[in-house]
Motif scaffolding. Sequence first.
Motif, PDB file in Angstrom:
ATOM      1  N   LEU A  98       2.105  -1.830  -2.672  1.00 31.48           N
ATOM      2  CA  LEU A  98       1.316  -2.714  -1.826  1.00 31.48           C
ATOM      3  C   LEU A  98       0.204  -3.385  -2.634  1.00 31.48           C
ATOM      4  CD1 LEU A  98       1.022  -0.382   1.289  1.00 31.48           C
ATOM      5  CD2 LEU A  98       2.750  -2.132   0.830  1.00 31.48           C
ATOM      6  N   ASP A  99      -0.467  -4.330  -1.986  1.00 32.90           N
ATOM      7  CA  ASP A  99      -1.536  -5.079  -2.661  1.00 32.90           C
ATOM      8  C   ASP A  99      -2.665  -4.175  -3.140  1.00 32.90           C
ATOM      9  OD1 ASP A  99      -0.066  -7.298  -2.111  1.00 32.90           O
ATOM     10  OD2 ASP A  99      -1.221  -7.900  -0.343  1.00 32.90           O
ATOM     11  N   ASN A 100      -2.912  -3.083  -2.399  1.00 37.95           N
ATOM     12  CA  ASN A 100      -4.005  -2.182  -2.778  1.00 37.95           C
ATOM     13  C   ASN A 100      -3.579  -1.147  -3.818  1.00 37.95           C
ATOM     14  OD1 ASN A 100      -2.350  -0.585  -1.247  1.00 37.95           O
ATOM     15  ND2 ASN A 100      -3.890  -0.088   0.319  1.00 37.95           N
ATOM     16  N   GLY A 101      -2.356  -1.278  -4.323  1.00 37.18           N
ATOM     17  CA  GLY A 101      -1.877  -0.365  -5.348  1.00 37.18           C
ATOM     18  C   GLY A 101      -1.166   0.865  -4.824  1.00 37.18           C
ATOM     19  N   LEU A 102      -1.153   1.034  -3.512  1.00 40.40           N
ATOM     20  CA  LEU A 102      -0.490   2.195  -2.918  1.00 40.40           C
ATOM     21  C   LEU A 102       1.026   2.042  -3.008  1.00 40.40           C
ATOM     22  CD1 LEU A 102      -0.763   4.840  -1.242  1.00 40.40           C
ATOM     23  CD2 LEU A 102      -0.625   3.401   0.805  1.00 40.40           C
ATOM     24  N   THR A 103       1.697   3.085  -3.465  1.00 44.87           N
ATOM     25  CA  THR A 103       3.161   3.078  -3.561  1.00 44.87           C
ATOM     26  C   THR A 103       3.760   3.832  -2.374  1.00 44.87           C
ATOM     27  OG1 THR A 103       3.056   3.030  -5.973  1.00 44.87           O
ATOM     28  CG2 THR A 103       5.147   3.671  -4.992  1.00 44.87           C
ATOM     29  N   THR A 162       1.338  -7.877   4.934  1.00 48.88           N
ATOM     30  CA  THR A 162       1.210  -7.169   3.658  1.00 48.88           C
ATOM     31  C   THR A 162       2.538  -6.575   3.221  1.00 48.88           C
ATOM     32  OG1 THR A 162      -1.099  -6.621   4.119  1.00 48.88           O
ATOM     33  CG2 THR A 162       0.024  -5.279   2.473  1.00 48.88           C
ATOM     34  N   SER A 186      -1.407   6.141   9.593  1.00 46.47           N
ATOM     35  CA  SER A 186      -2.160   5.893   8.372  1.00 46.47           C
ATOM     36  C   SER A 186      -1.213   5.958   7.176  1.00 46.47           C
ATOM     37  CB  SER A 186      -3.253   6.948   8.233  1.00 46.47           C
ATOM     38  OG  SER A 186      -3.988   6.780   7.053  1.00 46.47           O
ATOM     39  N   PRO A 187      -1.351   5.132   6.175  1.00 45.39           N
ATOM     40  CA  PRO A 187      -2.376   4.095   6.024  1.00 45.39           C
ATOM     41  C   PRO A 187      -2.053   2.837   6.824  1.00 45.39           C
ATOM     42  CG  PRO A 187      -0.904   4.052   4.160  1.00 45.39           C
ATOM     43  CD  PRO A 187      -0.465   5.230   5.011  1.00 45.39           C
ATOM     44  N   LYS A 188      -3.075   2.038   7.095  1.00 42.60           N
ATOM     45  CA  LYS A 188      -2.880   0.812   7.855  1.00 42.60           C
ATOM     46  C   LYS A 188      -2.213  -0.248   6.982  1.00 42.60           C
ATOM     47  CE  LYS A 188      -4.927   2.304  11.582  1.00 42.60           C
ATOM     48  NZ  LYS A 188      -4.182   2.515  12.826  1.00 42.60           N
ATOM     49  N   ILE A 189      -1.108  -0.751   7.459  1.00 45.20           N
ATOM     50  CA  ILE A 189      -0.377  -1.782   6.719  1.00 45.20           C
ATOM     51  C   ILE A 189      -0.014  -2.879   7.709  1.00 45.20           C
ATOM     52  CG2 ILE A 189       1.585  -2.263   5.215  1.00 45.20           C
ATOM     53  CD1 ILE A 189       1.837   0.761   4.766  1.00 45.20           C
TER      54      ILE A 189
END
Length: 391
Positions: free
Chosen positions: A133-138, A108, A101-104
């Motif tokens: 990432l696209d979801n804003g996660l660094t 992506t 986790s998280p799933k990437i």
Amino acid sequence: MANRAQAVVITTTTTTSTRFQVLPFILICLNNVLSAECIDRITKSEPPKIKNRLLFKILLSVFLGIITGLICALLFALLARYFLKYINRKTPTPKPLILFSPKISPKTLKSAMSNEPHLLGSSSNGDYYKVVLDNGLTVAVKKLNPFVPNTSATTKKKKRVKRELDTLSILRHRNLMSLRGYVFESNICSLVYDYAPNGSLEDAMRSAREDRLELKWEVRLRIAVGIIRGLYYLHFNCEPQRLHCNLKPSNVILGPQFEPRLADCGLAPILPDFSRAGSCYTGPECSLNCRYTDKSDIFSFGVILGVLITGKDPLDPMFGEGGSSLGQWLRQMQQSGEVRETIDKNILGQEIEEDEMVMAVSIAVVCMSELPADRPSSDELVSMLTQLNSF
């Protein structure tokens, strides 16, 4: 008289009749006795043959029973094996390119890496990037050097690397950089970690030497304690035992409140071309006989502790050349009674703290002993360092 004569006749008749009834029974008994004697005679006349036949039949039955049992067991095992193969074929285990986790997805990550990611650091084994990432996660992504183009040896190596990465992903400790996932694309492997905004210990010490960052003794000691606790987890809480094999300031990532986390744990054994750059952090036994043990990790920790105390770079020209120069210098200053002269002037202050620093110098010196057997273990060091202050 007539009646008495009649009674006699009747009695005689009854007795005679009774005799005639008993006679057949006697004849039958005699016949049975004679038959038994005949059978006994026949039996006694040929006992070896009958006994041999009986023994042969028993042995044959036992042998056939054993053979039948073995054949049935073999057939059952074969059927079970084919059944398991059938199940696995019908319901295969999914093999995602990235786990945990998280799933990437590889798509992506590739998209995020194409947006000119920020380079955090480089080494001879790969580069670290800050990736959004696209979801804003660094996240922090380390791209390992490419494998050799597809060969049978490369395929086997990649399978071994994947197995080991799956194992490393299980390691969880507050002082370890947890491997969140990995992506294999062609011959390039990318490792995904949590992003730490404070960078590495190497960056922090460089900033401290340039007076761009203040690192008080309390913070430096907390960093040292966190590093040794991470090593203790690898050396004593993992089964089988894990070694870091590449411990140096650039592989100590500082999280919030400068909490240290060890990066690149266990990568050396799975990458044959993995380079332990910076010989000043490597124990002398590693260069002499290529033998790496938990005491080699302790030597590396001793050098890092020396850097935290002195504030100096072990590659500083003042030490000259050689892997153990910092340790030799500290040992000489200790023997001459000039330990306080080795302490970074930026952290000198209260007398109580200076006493702790002097004791820390002694710990660093013993960690950098030439012989691995003379170095303390990580569990002993946890006790030594935590006694310097309350943690």
